[in-house]
Write a protein that holds these residues in place. Structure first.
Motif, short mmCIF file in Angstrom:
data_model
loop_
_atom_site.label_atom_id
_atom_site.label_comp_id
_atom_site.label_asym_id
_atom_site.label_seq_id
_atom_site.Cartn_x
_atom_site.Cartn_y
_atom_site.Cartn_z
N HIS A 1 0.85 -1.19 0.00
CA HIS A 1 0.00 0.00 0.00
C HIS A 1 0.88 1.23 0.00
O HIS A 1 1.61 1.49 0.96
CB HIS A 1 -0.92 0.03 1.22
CG HIS A 1 -1.90 1.16 1.19
ND1 HIS A 1 -2.20 1.90 2.31
CD2 HIS A 1 -2.64 1.70 0.17
CE1 HIS A 1 -3.10 2.83 1.99
NE2 HIS A 1 -3.37 2.73 0.69
N ASN A 2 0.85 1.96 -1.11
CA ASN A 2 1.75 3.11 -1.30
C ASN A 2 3.19 2.65 -1.14
O ASN A 2 3.64 1.77 -1.85
CB ASN A 2 1.37 4.24 -0.34
CG ASN A 2 -0.04 4.76 -0.59
OD1 ASN A 2 -0.52 4.72 -1.73
ND2 ASN A 2 -0.71 5.25 0.44
N LYS B 1 4.38 1.21 1.64
CA LYS B 1 4.45 0.19 2.68
C LYS B 1 4.22 -1.19 2.09
O LYS B 1 3.47 -1.36 1.14
CB LYS B 1 3.41 0.47 3.78
CG LYS B 1 3.61 1.78 4.50
CD LYS B 1 2.53 1.99 5.54
CE LYS B 1 2.71 3.32 6.27
NZ LYS B 1 1.62 3.56 7.28
N SER C 1 -13.59 1.99 7.91
CA SER C 1 -12.34 2.72 7.75
C SER C 1 -11.96 2.86 6.29
O SER C 1 -12.51 2.19 5.42
CB SER C 1 -11.22 2.01 8.51
OG SER C 1 -10.95 0.74 7.92
N THR C 2 -11.00 3.70 6.04
CA THR C 2 -10.43 3.81 4.70
C THR C 2 -9.48 2.64 4.46
O THR C 2 -9.10 1.92 5.38
CB THR C 2 -9.65 5.13 4.55
OG1 THR C 2 -8.72 5.25 5.63
CG2 THR C 2 -10.59 6.32 4.59
N LYS C 3 -9.10 2.49 3.20
CA LYS C 3 -8.29 1.34 2.81
C LYS C 3 -6.88 1.45 3.35
O LYS C 3 -6.23 2.51 3.28
CB LYS C 3 -8.27 1.23 1.29
CG LYS C 3 -7.68 -0.06 0.76
CD LYS C 3 -8.08 -0.28 -0.68
CE LYS C 3 -9.55 -0.58 -0.78
NZ LYS C 3 -10.01 -0.88 -2.13
N SER C 4 -6.36 0.35 3.89
CA SER C 4 -5.00 0.32 4.43
C SER C 4 -4.61 -1.13 4.70
O SER C 4 -5.46 -2.03 4.67
CB SER C 4 -4.91 1.12 5.75
OG SER C 4 -5.68 0.48 6.77
N ASP D 1 -3.72 -2.15 7.60
CA ASP D 1 -4.39 -2.47 8.86
C ASP D 1 -5.84 -2.92 8.64
O ASP D 1 -6.35 -3.76 9.38
CB ASP D 1 -4.35 -1.26 9.80
CG ASP D 1 -3.02 -1.12 10.53
OD1 ASP D 1 -2.32 -2.14 10.67
OD2 ASP D 1 -2.68 0.01 10.94
N GLN D 2 -6.50 -2.36 7.64
CA GLN D 2 -7.87 -2.78 7.36
C GLN D 2 -7.92 -4.26 6.95
O GLN D 2 -8.78 -5.01 7.40
CB GLN D 2 -8.48 -1.91 6.26
CG GLN D 2 -9.95 -2.20 6.01
CD GLN D 2 -10.49 -1.50 4.77
OE1 GLN D 2 -9.82 -1.44 3.74
NE2 GLN D 2 -11.69 -0.96 4.87
N ASP E 1 -10.60 4.02 11.96
CA ASP E 1 -9.43 4.90 11.97
C ASP E 1 -9.83 6.23 12.58
O ASP E 1 -11.01 6.48 12.87
CB ASP E 1 -8.86 5.06 10.56
CG ASP E 1 -9.90 5.49 9.54
OD1 ASP E 1 -10.77 6.33 9.88
OD2 ASP E 1 -9.87 4.99 8.40
N TYR F 1 -7.03 2.09 14.60
CA TYR F 1 -5.72 1.67 14.10
C TYR F 1 -4.62 2.47 14.78
O TYR F 1 -3.59 1.93 15.18
CB TYR F 1 -5.63 1.88 12.58
CG TYR F 1 -6.64 1.11 11.77
CD1 TYR F 1 -6.97 -0.22 12.09
CD2 TYR F 1 -7.29 1.69 10.69
CE1 TYR F 1 -7.90 -0.93 11.35
CE2 TYR F 1 -8.22 0.98 9.94
CZ TYR F 1 -8.52 -0.31 10.27
OH TYR F 1 -9.44 -1.01 9.53
N ARG G 1 -6.73 3.26 -3.35
CA ARG G 1 -8.02 3.95 -3.24
C ARG G 1 -8.18 4.87 -4.46
O ARG G 1 -7.41 5.82 -4.62
CB ARG G 1 -8.10 4.75 -1.94
CG ARG G 1 -9.42 5.47 -1.74
CD ARG G 1 -9.38 6.27 -0.46
NE ARG G 1 -10.56 7.12 -0.33
CZ ARG G 1 -10.69 8.10 0.57
NH1 ARG G 1 -9.70 8.32 1.44
NH2 ARG G 1 -11.77 8.84 0.61
#
Length: 524
Positions: free
Chosen positions: A25-26, A28, A61-64, A66-67, A108, A127, A228
């Motif tokens: 993700h990005n 990470k 939550s938004t996408k991550s 952790d999600q 989040d 999170y 996203r």
């Protein structure tokens, strides 16, 4: 441990591919070993909450990364996951919380205020660390390092998903652990997914099509690259930078991708990693197909049709997409499809009837809604005039989809309409979908359109067409073109131009026909 659960895939991937990148993700990324460790930490904490078995836990939550960890952690317990899309408003969140009695929400920082507005009294986990001193993943990762084991039953409830439509209260559909792994298996099979693939995680995880990207990645030990979708430029950067090979989309995403000036779009060479593109959830227009062909010439495109009550029913092979682009294809593996008329008899080619789904991937029913469940989930006796039920083997359940379809002489299926969408006018039943398809196919200047009806006592219902395009088109030219392809009773009597069409807040792939209808009625 059941072999029919996502938890088994996660444990096996930790053994066989622990150093493989599982999620990106990005900037990470996380390996399967790291993913397994963090999922166990969160699952351990969730079990320490000591909630009753089958308690519902929401993720809002938004996408991550952790999600995804939160999703897999809940599926590693005997609790039930309830995905809550970030597009929902507080009153919609409040409805779901009350309807299935959510005991805990994982979120989040951005969403905590909305949760508080919904009068939620249960446990909240963030999170990140917060000023409210809520439990956080940051702290869980730091302090929870004990071994975690679980025993998940494949037949138990795993997920309840909600879809807010245009009218009426939404119903939660109940999905078992076995449903999740079966859907990952069949999609991996017919898309021919590989361990080396990088699957784009662009779709939101509130419904099964989006969640399936996570489970297919686990099933094949592939890499899931989260993104996203906000701007087309960022989306293409995601494809190129993350070296995506599998691209699951909704039709609205395809429109958004190419809603840019041509000189701003990347060359086909930069997108050549893509080998498979999938689409589900709506009509794919000729313009969409041409754009995909131009920028992804070597990619195989799969158009798919799913049901609320079953993971998926049909897909159209890539070789057929230009031969019969309006078709929803044929049954996916392990599924039998029948089209029956009102008398329960099998329809002949070109005869419209209701699609009946038999075989694999059928979900368990609607949450706390026995009447609605009985309406859709039927005894196989509904097919008594179509198949041989000798021996009284009648306990099997099939899905009466509510989709009206027909098949051609070669067995390919074509969607006509939903049961509740049909327009009754001048003694005829008319499908809005059929009119919309003709518009998209024959009037390329029109970017989006919506067909619906308003009451007219003289002819029952009056057909209305609302469209968007770069500039307004003469009404007589639209009517002239439609008359070439549609019966006279199917021609809209009212045609309106809007610069853009409103979308359903919780589903950006659907045009909000109720708002359009309300505006027209108020201005008549």
């Amino acid at each position: 441990m059941s072999i029919n659960c996502i938890r088994t895939l996660l444990e096996d991937a930790n053994i066989s591919h622990k150093d493989k990148i599982a999620l990106v993700h990005n900037d990470k990324q996380i390996t399967y070993e790291e993913l397994f460790k963090r999922v166990n930490q969160v699952a351990f904490y969730l079990k320490e909450l000591d909630l009753p078995k089958d308690s519902r836990i929401g993720i809002y939550s938004t996408k991550s990364i952790d999600q995804v960890i939160a999703i897999l952690a809940i599926l590693s317990t005997d609790y039930i996951l309830v995905p809550l899309t970030r597009l929902l408003q507080p009153e919609q969140i409040e409805y779901i919380i009350e309807d299935c009695d959510i005991k805990c929400i994982i979120t989040d920082k951005v969403k905590i205020e909305k949760i508080e507005k919904s009068n939620f009294n249960g446990q909240i986990i963030s999170y990140e660390r917060t000023e409210q001193n809520l439990a956080s993943f940051e702290e869980i990762y730091k302090y929870y390092n004990k071994p975690y084991t679980c025993d998940v039953n494949g037949h138990d409830n795993a997920v309840i998903t909600y879809s807010f439509g245009l009218t009426g209260k939404p119903k939660g559909i109940v999905i078992s652990h076995r449903n999740l792994i079966d859907s990952a298996r069949v999609v991996s099979q017919y898309l021919k997914l590989k361990e080396e693939d990088v699957i784009s995680g662009t779709l939101i995880f509130n419904l099964d099509y989006g969640l399936n990207q996570i489970f297919c990645s686990l099933y094949k030990r592939a890499t899931l690259a989260l993104h996203r979708f906000i701007l087309a430029g960022d989306f293409f950067n995601h494809i190129i930078k993350d070296k995506v090979t599998i691209l699951p989309l909704m039709p609205i995403n395809i429109t958004q991708m190419f809603d840019e000036e041509e000189h701003k779009l990347p060359s086909a060479e930069l997108l050549s990693n893509i080998r498979v593109i999938t689409s589900s959830g709506g009509n794919v227009t000729e313009k969409m197909l041409k754009d995909l062909d131009k920028y992804f010439p070597d990619a195989k495109f799969y158009s798919m049709h799913g049901l609320t009550e079953a993971f998926r029913s049909t897909y159209l092979e890539p070789s057929q997409i230009w031969i019969r682009p309006d078709s929803i294809g044929k049954a996916i593996p392990d599924v039998e499809l029948y089209i029956i008329n009102e008398q329960g008899q099998e329809c002949k080619p070109r005869e419209v009837g209701e699609l009946i789904h038999r075989g694999g991937y059928i979900y368990k029913g609607y949450w706390n809604a026995p009447v609605e469940t009985k309406e859709r989930f039927k005894s196989i006796k509904i097919l008594k005039d179509v198949i041989n039920l000798e021996g009284e083997l009648c306990d099997e359940i099939v899905v009466a989809s509510g989709d009206y379809v027909y098949k051609d002489e070669e067995g390919y299926l074509y969607f006509v309409s939903r049961r509740d969408d049909m327009i009754k006018t001048r003694g005829f039943r008319v499908s809005p979908y059929e009119i919309e398809s003709v518009v998209y196919k024959n009037i390329p200047q029109i970017e989006q359109c919506a067909v619906f009806s308003i009451e007219n006592q003289e002819i029952e219902e009056e057909i209305v067409l609302v469209y968007s395009s770069r500039s307004e088109l003469p009404v007589n030219e639209i009517v002239f073109e439609l008359k070439k392809h549609l019966a006279s009773y199917m021609i809209p009597s009212k045609i309106f131009y809007n610069k853009s069409l409103p979308l359903v807040p919780s589903d950006k792939n659907k045009i909000n026909k109720e708002i359009l209808k309300e505006n027209i009625i108020n201005n008549i």
